[in-house]
Design a protein around this motif. Structure first.
Motif, PDB file in Angstrom:
ATOM      1  N   GLN A  65       0.801  -1.213   0.000  1.00 44.25           N
ATOM      2  CA  GLN A  65       0.000   0.000   0.000  1.00 44.25           C
ATOM      3  C   GLN A  65       0.842   1.275   0.000  1.00 44.25           C
ATOM      4  O   GLN A  65       0.296   2.368   0.030  1.00 44.25           O
ATOM      5  CB  GLN A  65      -0.929   0.000   1.221  1.00 44.25           C
ATOM      6  N   ALA A  66       2.153   1.123  -0.007  1.00 48.19           N
ATOM      7  CA  ALA A  66       3.038   2.282  -0.002  1.00 48.19           C
ATOM      8  C   ALA A  66       3.610   2.516  -1.398  1.00 48.19           C
ATOM      9  O   ALA A  66       3.676   1.593  -2.214  1.00 48.19           O
ATOM     10  CB  ALA A  66       4.175   2.059   0.995  1.00 48.19           C
ATOM     11  N   PRO A  67       4.039   3.746  -1.709  1.00 49.43           N
ATOM     12  CA  PRO A  67       4.726   3.988  -2.986  1.00 49.43           C
ATOM     13  C   PRO A  67       5.992   3.153  -3.080  1.00 49.43           C
ATOM     14  O   PRO A  67       6.670   2.904  -2.088  1.00 49.43           O
ATOM     15  CB  PRO A  67       5.042   5.485  -2.931  1.00 49.43           C
ATOM     16  N   LEU A  68       6.302   2.723  -4.282  1.00 46.78           N
ATOM     17  CA  LEU A  68       7.497   1.920  -4.530  1.00 46.78           C
ATOM     18  C   LEU A  68       8.349   2.611  -5.589  1.00 46.78           C
ATOM     19  O   LEU A  68       7.820   3.214  -6.531  1.00 46.78           O
ATOM     20  CB  LEU A  68       7.124   0.518  -5.001  1.00 46.78           C
ATOM     21  N   THR A  69       9.636   2.509  -5.456  1.00 49.51           N
ATOM     22  CA  THR A  69      10.558   3.098  -6.413  1.00 49.51           C
ATOM     23  C   THR A  69      10.921   2.067  -7.473  1.00 49.51           C
ATOM     24  O   THR A  69      11.337   0.952  -7.151  1.00 49.51           O
ATOM     25  CB  THR A  69      11.830   3.595  -5.716  1.00 49.51           C
ATOM     26  N   VAL A  70      10.747   2.457  -8.715  1.00 47.94           N
ATOM     27  CA  VAL A  70      11.088   1.594  -9.849  1.00 47.94           C
ATOM     28  C   VAL A  70      12.183   2.293 -10.641  1.00 47.94           C
ATOM     29  O   VAL A  70      12.093   3.492 -10.932  1.00 47.94           O
ATOM     30  CB  VAL A  70       9.860   1.336 -10.737  1.00 47.94           C
ATOM     31  N   HIS A  71      13.216   1.578 -10.985  1.00 50.40           N
ATOM     32  CA  HIS A  71      14.308   2.118 -11.789  1.00 50.40           C
ATOM     33  C   HIS A  71      14.151   1.655 -13.233  1.00 50.40           C
ATOM     34  O   HIS A  71      13.580   0.603 -13.505  1.00 50.40           O
ATOM     35  CB  HIS A  71      15.653   1.664 -11.213  1.00 50.40           C
ATOM     36  N   TRP A  72      14.663   2.455 -14.132  1.00 57.57           N
ATOM     37  CA  TRP A  72      14.558   2.122 -15.544  1.00 57.57           C
ATOM     38  C   TRP A  72      15.859   2.451 -16.256  1.00 57.57           C
ATOM     39  O   TRP A  72      16.637   3.304 -15.822  1.00 57.57           O
ATOM     40  CB  TRP A  72      13.394   2.876 -16.198  1.00 57.57           C
ATOM     41  N   GLU A  73      16.078   1.724 -17.348  1.00 58.07           N
ATOM     42  CA  GLU A  73      17.264   1.940 -18.180  1.00 58.07           C
ATOM     43  C   GLU A  73      16.860   1.893 -19.646  1.00 58.07           C
ATOM     44  O   GLU A  73      16.016   1.083 -20.047  1.00 58.07           O
ATOM     45  CB  GLU A  73      18.318   0.865 -17.920  1.00 58.07           C
ATOM     46  N   VAL A  74      17.489   2.761 -20.436  1.00 57.48           N
ATOM     47  CA  VAL A  74      17.314   2.777 -21.887  1.00 57.48           C
ATOM     48  C   VAL A  74      18.697   2.654 -22.512  1.00 57.48           C
ATOM     49  O   VAL A  74      19.627   3.371 -22.112  1.00 57.48           O
ATOM     50  CB  VAL A  74      16.631   4.067 -22.354  1.00 57.48           C
ATOM     51  N   ALA A  75      18.827   1.747 -23.477  1.00 59.02           N
ATOM     52  CA  ALA A  75      20.147   1.453 -24.047  1.00 59.02           C
ATOM     53  C   ALA A  75      20.063   1.324 -25.560  1.00 59.02           C
ATOM     54  O   ALA A  75      18.995   1.082 -26.138  1.00 59.02           O
ATOM     55  CB  ALA A  75      20.710   0.176 -23.441  1.00 59.02           C
ATOM     56  N   ASP A  76      21.235   1.463 -26.178  1.00 52.81           N
ATOM     57  CA  ASP A  76      21.335   1.243 -27.619  1.00 52.81           C
ATOM     58  C   ASP A  76      21.321  -0.238 -27.971  1.00 52.81           C
ATOM     59  O   ASP A  76      21.024  -0.602 -29.110  1.00 52.81           O
ATOM     60  CB  ASP A  76      22.643   1.847 -28.160  1.00 52.81           C
ATOM     61  N   ASP A  77      21.650  -1.100 -27.001  1.00 50.25           N
ATOM     62  CA  ASP A  77      21.815  -2.516 -27.276  1.00 50.25           C
ATOM     63  C   ASP A  77      21.006  -3.344 -26.282  1.00 50.25           C
ATOM     64  O   ASP A  77      20.709  -2.905 -25.171  1.00 50.25           O
ATOM     65  CB  ASP A  77      23.284  -2.913 -27.186  1.00 50.25           C
ATOM     66  N   HIS A 113      16.404  -0.091 -26.579  1.00 47.72           N
ATOM     67  CA  HIS A 113      15.992  -1.153 -25.679  1.00 47.72           C
ATOM     68  C   HIS A 113      15.762  -0.555 -24.292  1.00 47.72           C
ATOM     69  O   HIS A 113      16.450   0.397 -23.904  1.00 47.72           O
ATOM     70  CB  HIS A 113      17.056  -2.252 -25.603  1.00 47.72           C
ATOM     71  N   TYR A 114      14.807  -1.123 -23.550  1.00 45.57           N
ATOM     72  CA  TYR A 114      14.528  -0.594 -22.217  1.00 45.57           C
ATOM     73  C   TYR A 114      14.148  -1.731 -21.275  1.00 45.57           C
ATOM     74  O   TYR A 114      13.746  -2.821 -21.708  1.00 45.57           O
ATOM     75  CB  TYR A 114      13.400   0.456 -22.270  1.00 45.57           C
ATOM     76  N   ARG A 115      14.277  -1.438 -19.993  1.00 43.69           N
ATOM     77  CA  ARG A 115      13.857  -2.401 -18.972  1.00 43.69           C
ATOM     78  C   ARG A 115      13.632  -1.655 -17.665  1.00 43.69           C
ATOM     79  O   ARG A 115      14.064  -0.509 -17.497  1.00 43.69           O
ATOM     80  CB  ARG A 115      14.909  -3.491 -18.776  1.00 43.69           C
ATOM     81  N   ASP A 120      15.718  -6.762  -6.468  1.00 42.45           N
ATOM     82  CA  ASP A 120      16.473  -7.771  -7.214  1.00 42.45           C
ATOM     83  C   ASP A 120      15.793  -8.182  -8.506  1.00 42.45           C
ATOM     84  O   ASP A 120      16.347  -8.990  -9.260  1.00 42.45           O
ATOM     85  CB  ASP A 120      16.673  -9.015  -6.337  1.00 42.45           C
ATOM     86  N   ALA A 121      14.602  -7.685  -8.768  1.00 39.37           N
ATOM     87  CA  ALA A 121      13.840  -8.117  -9.936  1.00 39.37           C
ATOM     88  C   ALA A 121      14.145  -7.225 -11.139  1.00 39.37           C
ATOM     89  O   ALA A 121      14.258  -6.004 -11.013  1.00 39.37           O
ATOM     90  CB  ALA A 121      12.356  -8.078  -9.631  1.00 39.37           C
ATOM     91  N   VAL A 122      14.266  -7.865 -12.293  1.00 43.02           N
ATOM     92  CA  VAL A 122      14.506  -7.167 -13.557  1.00 43.02           C
ATOM     93  C   VAL A 122      13.407  -7.580 -14.525  1.00 43.02           C
ATOM     94  O   VAL A 122      13.121  -8.772 -14.687  1.00 43.02           O
ATOM     95  CB  VAL A 122      15.884  -7.505 -14.143  1.00 43.02           C
ATOM     96  N   SER A 123      12.808  -6.623 -15.183  1.00 46.29           N
ATOM     97  CA  SER A 123      11.731  -6.921 -16.124  1.00 46.29           C
ATOM     98  C   SER A 123      12.290  -7.552 -17.395  1.00 46.29           C
ATOM     99  O   SER A 123      13.504  -7.610 -17.617  1.00 46.29           O
ATOM    100  CB  SER A 123      10.991  -5.639 -16.488  1.00 46.29           C
ATOM    101  N   ALA A 124      11.389  -7.996 -18.248  1.00 48.58           N
ATOM    102  CA  ALA A 124      11.779  -8.362 -19.607  1.00 48.58           C
ATOM    103  C   ALA A 124      12.343  -7.126 -20.306  1.00 48.58           C
ATOM    104  O   ALA A 124      12.116  -5.991 -19.888  1.00 48.58           O
ATOM    105  CB  ALA A 124      10.575  -8.897 -20.370  1.00 48.58           C
ATOM    106  N   THR A 125      13.082  -7.354 -21.371  1.00 54.81           N
ATOM    107  CA  THR A 125      13.623  -6.251 -22.175  1.00 54.81           C
ATOM    108  C   THR A 125      12.653  -5.913 -23.292  1.00 54.81           C
ATOM    109  O   THR A 125      12.182  -6.802 -24.009  1.00 54.81           O
ATOM    110  CB  THR A 125      14.988  -6.626 -22.759  1.00 54.81           C
ATOM    111  N   GLY A 126      12.352  -4.641 -23.437  1.00 55.00           N
ATOM    112  CA  GLY A 126      11.483  -4.200 -24.512  1.00 55.00           C
ATOM    113  C   GLY A 126      12.242  -3.433 -25.572  1.00 55.00           C
ATOM    114  O   GLY A 126      13.325  -2.893 -25.313  1.00 55.00           O
ATOM    115  N   ARG A 127      11.664  -3.400 -26.783  1.00 53.80           N
ATOM    116  CA  ARG A 127      12.192  -2.571 -27.860  1.00 53.80           C
ATOM    117  C   ARG A 127      11.205  -1.445 -28.130  1.00 53.80           C
ATOM    118  O   ARG A 127       9.993  -1.659 -28.151  1.00 53.80           O
ATOM    119  CB  ARG A 127      12.375  -3.369 -29.150  1.00 53.80           C
ATOM    120  N   THR A 128      11.719  -0.262 -28.293  1.00 58.26           N
ATOM    121  CA  THR A 128      10.876   0.862 -28.648  1.00 58.26           C
ATOM    122  C   THR A 128      11.638   1.761 -29.604  1.00 58.26           C
ATOM    123  O   THR A 128      12.819   1.510 -29.894  1.00 58.26           O
ATOM    124  CB  THR A 128      10.427   1.631 -27.391  1.00 58.26           C
TER     125      THR A 128
END
Length: 518
Positions: A65-77, A113-115, A120-128
């Motif tokens: 029920q509390a806010p959670l911090t999510v990190h993101w990365e965008v890469a060329d590869d 590419h982004y994720r 410790d959890a990492v999402s699937a990698t997406g293409r955009t």
């Protein structure tokens, strides 16, 4: 604007802000399950950015029920060795722990590419990807367009074939979910669920979670950016503006507010769509692809008038005989609402001239061209039920001649290809545009091919009418030619179904109207 409203929009903006943050500043939150079980997505690309989306899944119902911090990365590869941007966003409980990251500062006309990361959890990698720069004329654009994916009526094999077709963009034109409970008789269904008829925010969140649990749909979201709009089943079958079944405005308002918030929470939309609050969520908007294409994504559900001669207790809008229904021809009735009609007219006016786009694309929910039934009746839930509104749009196209105009639609669970006529009641009228109304991903059509054939015979502007196939449309757009390929799934009851090409049509630059490609 009240203090409460300002605080509301501020929190939404903070949740969408793409704040840069070095890796050493990241926290150490951990979860023992996969918080990214509903997948990832991106949407609404611009020349320098795109929206990234995910929605965290709590470890237990009612937890987190509390806010959670999510990190993101965008890469060329895909290996994230060349990261171009990284940061963090807040997943707020009042927004279903969804995240909408609005990227800026990317290079135009580029794939990335982004994720997402949480503990410790990492999402699937997406293409955009980003759109081309405003003055550029790119060599091609491939768009998949689709709608109507009722869970029980089929597996999502169509999305596997969309991924294989490698589009630059997916246009989803409505009915992402269906609000119904599963039928008690499961005969002939691909699968069922145990969720009730959706009425509350929790109900709609659960319904989106069900659909987004499908791995083939997740893969399609991760393959490229999407631009989405809605139709009726994101709230209630055939609702119209402020009214629905029973004509009880207060009851529909509560359901509509829940459905619209869940839609925002689960789609890669910008915070700007919340400018007037969830109760007036704006999903009509524009998208440019350099000088090649200008997309006008419409909302034909929120602002429409009540279906002509529909009874208050009717569950849907029925067909009517125009002579027996004075409301049908009321010149004031609208499908888009006055503000959206004016917005579209202004955009069409700005798209004329030598510097205008090669292709003006009007992407909306349903069939635009008329269907004159052998019975003499007219549908009331499509543009056929709003002839004055259709006439105003046709007049706008004639006042502001586009180099090429194409209309895309869905909703009716059938494939239609049409010449769009300047006067829809005159078969000899000039052709203004091409129309491609795609069939459903899974939802059944509820009619027969004999009936579709009878309509085609009575309507010479209808070049193709097919009701038996499920699938999607694929548009290959170049400066000189628009090619639409209608893709059909062999068996929607099989998750591993193959697909075939049902038909292909070509519209040449400067020549309105589609031609069948042999």
């Amino acid at each position: 604007m009240t203090a409460a409203r300002r605080a509301f929009l501020l929190r939404a903006g903070l949740a969408a802000a793409a704040t840069q943050l070095p890796r050493w500043a990241w926290g150490g939150e951990t979860l023992r399950h996969n918080p990214f079980a509903l997948g990832i997505a991106s949407g609404d690309p611009t020349p320098d950015g795109v929206v990234l989306w995910t929605r965290l899944v709590p470890a237990e119902p009612g937890a987190l029920q509390a806010p959670l911090t999510v990190h993101w990365e965008v890469a060329d590869d895909a290996g994230f060795r060349r990261i171009v941007q990284r940061g963090q966003a807040q997943a707020l409980p009042e927004w279903g722990h969804s995240v909408h990251v609005e990227l800026r500062g990317l290079a135009p006309d580029r794939w990335y590419h982004y994720r997402f990361l949480h503990g410790d959890a990492v999402s699937a990698t997406g293409r955009t990807r980003t759109a081309p720069a405003p003055g550029e004329l790119p060599a091609r654009l491939r768009v998949a367009f689709a709608s109507c994916q009722r869970w029980e009526h089929g597996h999502y094999a169509a999305w596997r074939h969309v991924v294989a077709d490698a589009p630059d963009l997916v246009l989803f034109l409505g009915d992402y979910i269906y609000e119904y409970a599963s039928p008690k008789d499961a005969t002939g269904l691909a699968r069922v669920h145990t969720l009730p008829l959706a009425r509350t925010l929790a109900d709609f969140r659960d319904r989106y979670a069900l659909h987004k649990s499908d791995p083939l749909l997740q893969a399609a979201h991760a393959a490229c950016p999407w631009s989405v709009t809605w139709d009726d089943h994101e709230v209630q079958n055939d609702y119209a503006g402020p009214f629905g079944r029973g004509h009880d405005a207060q009851a529909l308002l509560e359901t509509r507010l829940a459905g619209w918030q869940a839609f925002y929470e689960n789609m890669p939309l910008r915070a700007a769509s919340l400018a007037r609050g969830v109760g007036a969520l704006q999903v009509y908007r524009g998208l440019a692809w350099g000088r090649l294409a200008q997309l006008h994504l419409l909302d034909t559900r929120q602002y429409r008038d009540w279906q002509a001669c529909r009874k208050d207790d009717a569950s849907s809008g029925a067909a009517v005989r125009p002579a027996d229904c004075p409301a049908w021809s009321d010149p004031q009735r609208s499908l888009l609402g006055a503000a959206q009609e004016q917005w579209l007219d202004q955009r069409l006016a700005a798209a004329t001239g030598a510097q205008g786009p090669r292709w003006s694309v009007i992407a909306q929910q349903t069939l635009f061209s008329p269907r004159h039934y052998p019975s003499g009746t007219r549908s009331t839930d499509s543009w056929d039920g709003y002839p004055a509104a259709r006439g105003r749009l046709l007049q706008s196209l004639q006042r502001h001649p586009q180099r090429n105009t194409v209309l895309l639609g869905g909703d009716i669970h059938q494939n239609y290809v049409c010449n769009v006529l300047a006067d829809p009641e005159r078969p000899d009228a000039a052709v203004l545009a091409s129309e491609f109304c795609g069939t459903s991903i899974t939802s059944r059509s509820g009619t027969t091919q004999d009936k579709a054939d009878a309509i085609a015979r009575r309507n010479p502007h209808v070049l193709l009418a097919r009701c038996e196939e499920r699938g999607y449309g694929l548009a290959d757009i170049t400066p000189r030619r628009w090619t639409t390929t209608l893709r059909a799934i062999d068996d929607p009851l099989r998750v591993d179904s193959g697909a075939r090409t049902l038909a292909r049509f070509v519209t040449e630059d400067g020549t309105p109207g589609p031609q069948r490609d042999a």
